[in-house]
Design a protein around this motif. Structure first.
Motif, PDB file in Angstrom:
ATOM      1  N   TYR A  57       1.284  -1.197   0.351  1.00  0.00           N
ATOM      2  CA  TYR A  57      -0.322  -0.718   0.159  1.00  0.00           C
ATOM      3  C   TYR A  57       0.593   0.923  -0.620  1.00  0.00           C
ATOM      4  O   TYR A  57       2.288   1.263   0.166  1.00  0.00           O
ATOM      5  CB  TYR A  57      -1.454   0.207   1.091  1.00  0.00           C
ATOM      6  CG  TYR A  57      -0.108   0.154   2.443  1.00  0.00           C
ATOM      7  CD1 TYR A  57       0.150  -0.936   3.385  1.00  0.00           C
ATOM      8  CD2 TYR A  57      -0.209   1.764   2.721  1.00  0.00           C
ATOM      9  CE1 TYR A  57       0.828  -0.712   4.745  1.00  0.00           C
ATOM     10  CE2 TYR A  57       0.550   1.905   4.178  1.00  0.00           C
ATOM     11  CZ  TYR A  57       0.396   0.455   5.084  1.00  0.00           C
ATOM     12  OH  TYR A  57       1.442   0.789   5.963  1.00  0.00           O
ATOM     13  N   GLY A  58       0.178   2.428  -0.644  1.00  0.00           N
ATOM     14  CA  GLY A  58       0.900   3.762  -0.646  1.00  0.00           C
ATOM     15  C   GLY A  58       0.030   4.554  -0.276  1.00  0.00           C
ATOM     16  O   GLY A  58      -1.443   4.816  -0.169  1.00  0.00           O
ATOM     17  N   THR A  59       0.441   5.163   0.890  1.00  0.00           N
ATOM     18  CA  THR A  59      -1.109   6.416   1.280  1.00  0.00           C
ATOM     19  C   THR A  59      -0.095   7.578   1.104  1.00  0.00           C
ATOM     20  O   THR A  59       0.777   7.867   2.106  1.00  0.00           O
ATOM     21  CB  THR A  59      -1.776   6.075   2.779  1.00  0.00           C
ATOM     22  OG1 THR A  59      -2.948   6.872   3.335  1.00  0.00           O
ATOM     23  CG2 THR A  59      -0.833   5.603   3.724  1.00  0.00           C
ATOM     24  N   GLU A  60      -0.691   8.666   1.462  1.00  0.00           N
ATOM     25  CA  GLU A  60      -0.431   9.650   2.322  1.00  0.00           C
ATOM     26  C   GLU A  60      -0.787  10.423   3.761  1.00  0.00           C
ATOM     27  O   GLU A  60      -0.408  10.139   5.133  1.00  0.00           O
ATOM     28  CB  GLU A  60      -0.643  11.607   1.366  1.00  0.00           C
ATOM     29  CG  GLU A  60       0.323  12.460   2.173  1.00  0.00           C
ATOM     30  CD  GLU A  60       1.455  12.096   1.381  1.00  0.00           C
ATOM     31  OE1 GLU A  60       1.944  11.519   1.196  1.00  0.00           O
ATOM     32  OE2 GLU A  60       1.981  12.929   2.335  1.00  0.00           O
ATOM     33  N   MET A  61      -2.651  10.542   3.335  1.00  0.00           N
ATOM     34  CA  MET A  61      -2.616  10.566   4.621  1.00  0.00           C
ATOM     35  C   MET A  61      -3.783   9.196   5.256  1.00  0.00           C
ATOM     36  O   MET A  61      -4.181  10.228   6.551  1.00  0.00           O
ATOM     37  CB  MET A  61      -4.218  11.669   4.780  1.00  0.00           C
ATOM     38  CG  MET A  61      -3.791  12.897   3.797  1.00  0.00           C
ATOM     39  SD  MET A  61      -4.868  13.876   3.474  1.00  0.00           S
ATOM     40  CE  MET A  61      -5.516  14.414   4.729  1.00  0.00           C
ATOM     41  N   GLY A  62      -3.405   8.581   5.460  1.00  0.00           N
ATOM     42  CA  GLY A  62      -4.024   7.475   5.876  1.00  0.00           C
ATOM     43  C   GLY A  62      -4.951   6.370   5.418  1.00  0.00           C
ATOM     44  O   GLY A  62      -5.000   5.424   6.286  1.00  0.00           O
ATOM     45  N   SER A  63      -5.938   6.655   4.513  1.00  0.00           N
ATOM     46  CA  SER A  63      -7.062   6.208   4.706  1.00  0.00           C
ATOM     47  C   SER A  63      -6.769   5.083   3.358  1.00  0.00           C
ATOM     48  O   SER A  63      -7.696   4.599   3.463  1.00  0.00           O
ATOM     49  CB  SER A  63      -8.357   7.513   3.310  1.00  0.00           C
ATOM     50  OG  SER A  63      -7.515   8.143   2.496  1.00  0.00           O
TER      51      SER A  63
END
Ligand SMILES: Cc1cc2nc3c(=O)[nH]c(=O)nc-3n(C[C@H](O)[C@H](O)[C@H](O)COP(=O)(O)O)c2cc1C
Length: 233
Positions: free
Chosen positions: A15-21
């Motif tokens: 996974y790749g996330t910036e804000m967590g969703s």
């Protein structure tokens, strides 16, 4: 890895996330595969997967599923750039290092941005060009859609992956189900360094003031996803 298996397909979920969703969504989906389908899944953030990239082979895994968003000008979310760099490099290699694996991508994004789904699209293309077989068409989630539509699209992708795992057929040597250009093929090329950041860009670059009015809505969406996270994850 955990749980007894109902198929011999071993899944690596990245996974790749910036804000967590996206991480929350990935955990929910992986949890459902493990608990309801008895699938064996290893979940890693992109940069963690990059650190063990040489082990991502058919010796250890059968399926590679990727969940990722995009940020800035269609950039990789933090924690994913090194993986994107690795698959850019792998796609250039003539020996197709991901041969023998199968993959599918679930992309998160927003049509409020011109670079809609840039990282999921690049990821899908690069995995294919690295030798992996696309066993399921990429699903592109648009957070501008209705909640029901978003949930329905996620569920359909999640169930299709589980169905593929339940099938005893050996599909890895058959052609991909489609090209990476489906459902859409617009991409903005990235030139990354081994650190996962665009060459010449600083980690803090986030796409400029034009995005500021949208950040509140995105934060609310991310908050909602956090709120939905099961206690066990
Ligand atoms: C500053 C900013 C830039 C974004 N850039 C893009 C983009 O280029 N392409 C896209 O499809 N979505 C873009 N998005 C939307 C996010 O990808 C989307 O909200 C996603 O669900 C966030 O997932 P995350 O919380 O896991 O990072 C952007 C959002 C923000 C706040």
């Amino acid at each position: 890895m955990c749980g007894p298996m109902n198929s011999n397909k071993r899944i690596l979920a990245v996974y790749g996330t910036e804000m967590g969703s996206t991480k929350v969504e990935a955990k929910k989906i992986v949890g459902s595969w493990e608990e309801k389908e008895n699938l064996a899944v290893e979940l890693l953030e992109g940069n963690e997967a990059a650190d063990v990239f040489d082990t991502i082979t058919p010796k250890k895994y059968d399926l590679l599923v990727v969940f990722t968003s995009s940020y800035g000008d269609g950039d990789a979310p933090s924690g994913y750039g090194k993986f994107l760099y690795k698959i850019y490099e792998a796609a250039k290699e003539g020996n197709k290092p991901l041969s023998g694996l199968e993959h599918s991508v679930l992309g998160f994004g927003s049509t409020a941005y011109e670079t809609f789904q840039n990282i999921p699209r690049l990821t899908d293309r690069l995995l294919g060009h690295s030798g992996s077989r696309r066993f399921l068409k990429r699903t592109e989630i648009d957070e501008m859609d209705d909640f029901e539509e978003i949930e329905g699209n996620i569920r359909a992708w999640r169930e299709s992956v589980a169905k593929h795992c339940a099938e005893a057929k050996d599909t890895v040597s058959t052609p991909s189900v489609c090209e990476w250009t489906e459902p859409k093929s617009d991409v903005y090329e990235k030139t990354l360094g081994a650190d996962g950041y665009e060459v010449g860009a600083r980690p803090s670059q986030m796409g400029g003031l034009a995005f500021v009015p949208i950040i509140g809505a995105v934060a609310a969406f991310a908050y909602y996803r956090f709120y939905q996270e099961p206690e066990s994850t």
